[in-house]
Design an enzyme around this catalytic site. Structure first.
Site, short mmCIF file in Angstrom:
data_model
loop_
_atom_site.label_atom_id
_atom_site.label_comp_id
_atom_site.label_asym_id
_atom_site.label_seq_id
_atom_site.Cartn_x
_atom_site.Cartn_y
_atom_site.Cartn_z
N ASP A 156 0.84 -1.20 0.00
CA ASP A 156 0.00 0.00 0.00
C ASP A 156 0.87 1.25 0.00
O ASP A 156 1.62 1.50 0.95
CB ASP A 156 -0.89 0.01 1.25
CG ASP A 156 -1.81 1.22 1.25
OD1 ASP A 156 -2.72 1.25 0.41
OD2 ASP A 156 -1.59 2.15 2.06
N TYR A 201 2.86 9.64 0.34
CA TYR A 201 3.85 9.02 1.23
C TYR A 201 5.29 9.15 0.74
O TYR A 201 6.22 8.93 1.50
CB TYR A 201 3.57 7.52 1.40
CG TYR A 201 2.18 7.15 1.86
CD1 TYR A 201 1.36 8.06 2.52
CD2 TYR A 201 1.67 5.87 1.63
CE1 TYR A 201 0.09 7.70 2.93
CE2 TYR A 201 0.41 5.51 2.05
CZ TYR A 201 -0.39 6.43 2.69
OH TYR A 201 -1.64 6.07 3.09
N LYS A 231 -2.56 5.97 -4.36
CA LYS A 231 -3.71 6.85 -4.10
C LYS A 231 -3.48 8.26 -4.65
O LYS A 231 -2.35 8.75 -4.70
CB LYS A 231 -3.97 6.94 -2.59
CG LYS A 231 -4.03 5.61 -1.91
CD LYS A 231 -4.41 5.71 -0.44
CE LYS A 231 -4.04 4.44 0.29
NZ LYS A 231 -2.68 4.43 0.80
N HIS A 255 -7.79 9.32 -2.26
CA HIS A 255 -7.26 9.22 -0.89
C HIS A 255 -8.21 9.79 0.17
O HIS A 255 -8.33 9.25 1.27
CB HIS A 255 -5.91 9.95 -0.83
CG HIS A 255 -4.99 9.46 0.23
ND1 HIS A 255 -3.62 9.41 0.08
CD2 HIS A 255 -5.22 8.97 1.47
CE1 HIS A 255 -3.06 8.93 1.18
NE2 HIS A 255 -4.02 8.66 2.04
P1 NDP Z 1 -0.40 0.23 11.86
O1 NDP Z 1 -1.58 0.14 12.75
O2 NDP Z 1 -0.28 -0.73 10.74
O3 NDP Z 1 0.98 0.10 12.70
C1 NDP Z 1 1.23 0.84 13.85
C2 NDP Z 1 2.59 0.52 14.44
O4 NDP Z 1 2.60 -0.83 14.93
C3 NDP Z 1 3.76 0.59 13.48
O5 NDP Z 1 4.43 1.80 13.66
C4 NDP Z 1 4.67 -0.61 13.81
O6 NDP Z 1 5.97 -0.23 14.22
C5 NDP Z 1 3.95 -1.31 14.96
N1 NDP Z 1 3.87 -2.77 14.76
C6 NDP Z 1 3.71 -3.45 13.60
N2 NDP Z 1 3.65 -4.78 13.84
C7 NDP Z 1 3.77 -4.94 15.17
C8 NDP Z 1 3.77 -6.07 16.03
N3 NDP Z 1 3.63 -7.30 15.55
N4 NDP Z 1 3.92 -5.86 17.36
C9 NDP Z 1 4.06 -4.60 17.87
N5 NDP Z 1 4.06 -3.49 17.11
C10 NDP Z 1 3.91 -3.65 15.77
O7 NDP Z 1 -0.35 1.76 11.38
P2 NDP Z 1 -0.50 2.63 10.09
O8 NDP Z 1 -1.29 3.80 10.50
O9 NDP Z 1 0.82 2.82 9.47
O10 NDP Z 1 -1.38 1.79 9.05
C11 NDP Z 1 -0.83 0.90 8.10
C12 NDP Z 1 -0.81 1.47 6.70
O11 NDP Z 1 -2.09 1.94 6.33
C13 NDP Z 1 0.09 2.68 6.46
O12 NDP Z 1 1.45 2.35 6.44
C14 NDP Z 1 -0.48 3.19 5.15
O13 NDP Z 1 0.02 2.40 4.08
C15 NDP Z 1 -1.97 2.97 5.36
N6 NDP Z 1 -2.68 4.18 5.84
C16 NDP Z 1 -3.64 4.72 5.01
C17 NDP Z 1 -4.33 5.85 5.38
C18 NDP Z 1 -5.33 6.44 4.45
O14 NDP Z 1 -5.76 7.58 4.66
N7 NDP Z 1 -5.76 5.72 3.43
C19 NDP Z 1 -4.09 6.52 6.68
C20 NDP Z 1 -3.12 5.83 7.52
C21 NDP Z 1 -2.46 4.70 7.09
P3 NDP Z 1 7.30 -1.02 13.70
O15 NDP Z 1 7.58 -0.58 12.31
O16 NDP Z 1 8.35 -0.56 14.67
O17 NDP Z 1 7.04 -2.50 13.80
#
Ligand code: NDP
Length: 329
Positions: A53, A58, A88, A121
């Protein structure tokens, strides 16, 4: 069976197939340089991720495109066709005449000649060329969205073969209803915030009825410091932790498994190899009915809102905030 083969697939309303779990490619604020981003995306492909995604916002399209080229060269995948790539259209390009140049720019960045899905988006537009990143967006820069005109241009992108499917992001049921009233090609996807603390039951039922696939973003509660967005309600949930401890899983795995069982797809971000791997180990076990019931009672609160993206000061010109709200009002 390889890890990528173990990931179930959902068939979109136009027959195109999407792996249920995808990798979120963005980090707010970004700490990794493009070469390091490329290397985490390559790790993800090696682990088994086949759905990615991204978005023009981004600035991850280019490193993702490079990772894909490298993955083909290294033989991790046979060809680009093995992947499902979403990008997007950002608010500053959310204007009928800017859709085609925007998808073409995304395709160039990604070094591919088609996307698997291209999404609007946000359900609002910002003046073309306005400073749009980082947030906040100036309230005065928000302009009415010509949804009919933009959607027609999105449909043209699909007809031209530039994308296999088109869809939206952050659309509530009211906005989807508005779109469905004139769409010749109905949206295949609505990507929205969805997790155990924002369960989106109303939208889920609506989309199931209309044949629209929900992709959950922020499936683990999202990113951002506590000062900026408050405490992450998913990863700190005692309810999820208790279930996780009892099952020998992690809190994150319980949260992701719950989404699988809701019948939606999700994009989850991790830039850590172990956690990337862990987030795919959710397909050979399930939640008990009692656990599902317990999760359904978790207090609900969304994190993403239009107000969060807009500057505190200033005012919207001739736009009612309720008309561009992401969540149900
Ligand atoms: P997520 O809910 O996917 O992740 C939140 C955090 O969780 C990350 O920073 C990650 O840190 C941590 N994490 C991941 N796996 C684990 C695990 N197994 N245990 C503990 N911590 C974990 O957040 P996002 O808001 O980034 O959503 C995912 C994706 O959605 C985005 O990257 C983007 O592509 C999309 N998105 C789309 C939006 C829209 O408007 N359409 C808005 C927001 C997001 P770490 O890297 O340190 O593991």
């Amino acid at each position: 069976m390889t890890t990528s083969e173990m990931i179930p697939k959902l068939t979109l309303n136009n027959g195109h197939v999407m792996p249920v779990v995808g990798m979120g490619t963005t980090e707010f604020p970004t700490t990794l340089t493009p070469p390091l981003l490329k290397s985490v995306y390559l790790d993800a492909i090696a682990i088994g991720y086949r759905h990615f995604d991204t978005a023009s916002l981004y600035q991850t399209e280019q490193p993702l495109g490079e990772a894909i080229q490298e993955a083909i060269k290294l033989g991790l995948i046979g060809s680009r066709e093995e992947l499902f790539i979403t990008s997007k259209l950002w608010c500053t390009e959310n204007h009928p005449d800017l859709v085609l140049p925007s998808i073409q720019s995304s395709l160039r960045n990604l070094k591919t000649d088609y996307l698997d899905s291209y999404l609007i988006h946000m359900p609002f537009s910002v003046k073309a060329g306005a400073r749009d990143f980082p947030f906040p967006i100036k309230r005065e820069d928000v302009v009415p969205l010509d949804l009919k005109g933009v959607w027609k241009a999105m449909e043209e992108c699909q007809r031209l073969g530039l994308t296999k499917a088109i869809g939206v992001s952050n659309f509530n049921t009211r906005k989807l209803e508005e779109l469905l009233a004139f769409a010749k090609i109905p949206p295949a996807v609505d990507q929205v915030e969805m997790n155990t603390s924002w369960q989106q039951q109303k939208l889920k039922e609506y989309c199931a009825k209309k044949g629209i696939c929900i992709t959950a973003y922020s499936p683990l509660g999202g990113q951002g410091s506590q000062e900026l967005v408050g405490i992450n309600p998913v990863l700190t949930s005692d309810v999820l932790k208790e279930i996780a401890d009892a099952k020998g899983k992690t809190t994150a795995q319980i949260a992701l498994r719950w989404l699988v069982e809701q019948g939606v797809s999700m994009v989850v971000k991790s830039f850590n190899k172990e956690r990337l791997q862990q987030n795919l180990e959710i397909f050979d076990w399930e939640l008990a009915e009692e656990e599902r019931q317990t999760i359904s009672k978790i207090p609900q609160k969304n994190r993403v809102s239009v107000d969060f993206m807009l500057a505190k000061e200033g005012s919207l010109n001739s736009i009612d905030i309720s008309d561009i709200e992401i969540n149900e009002v």
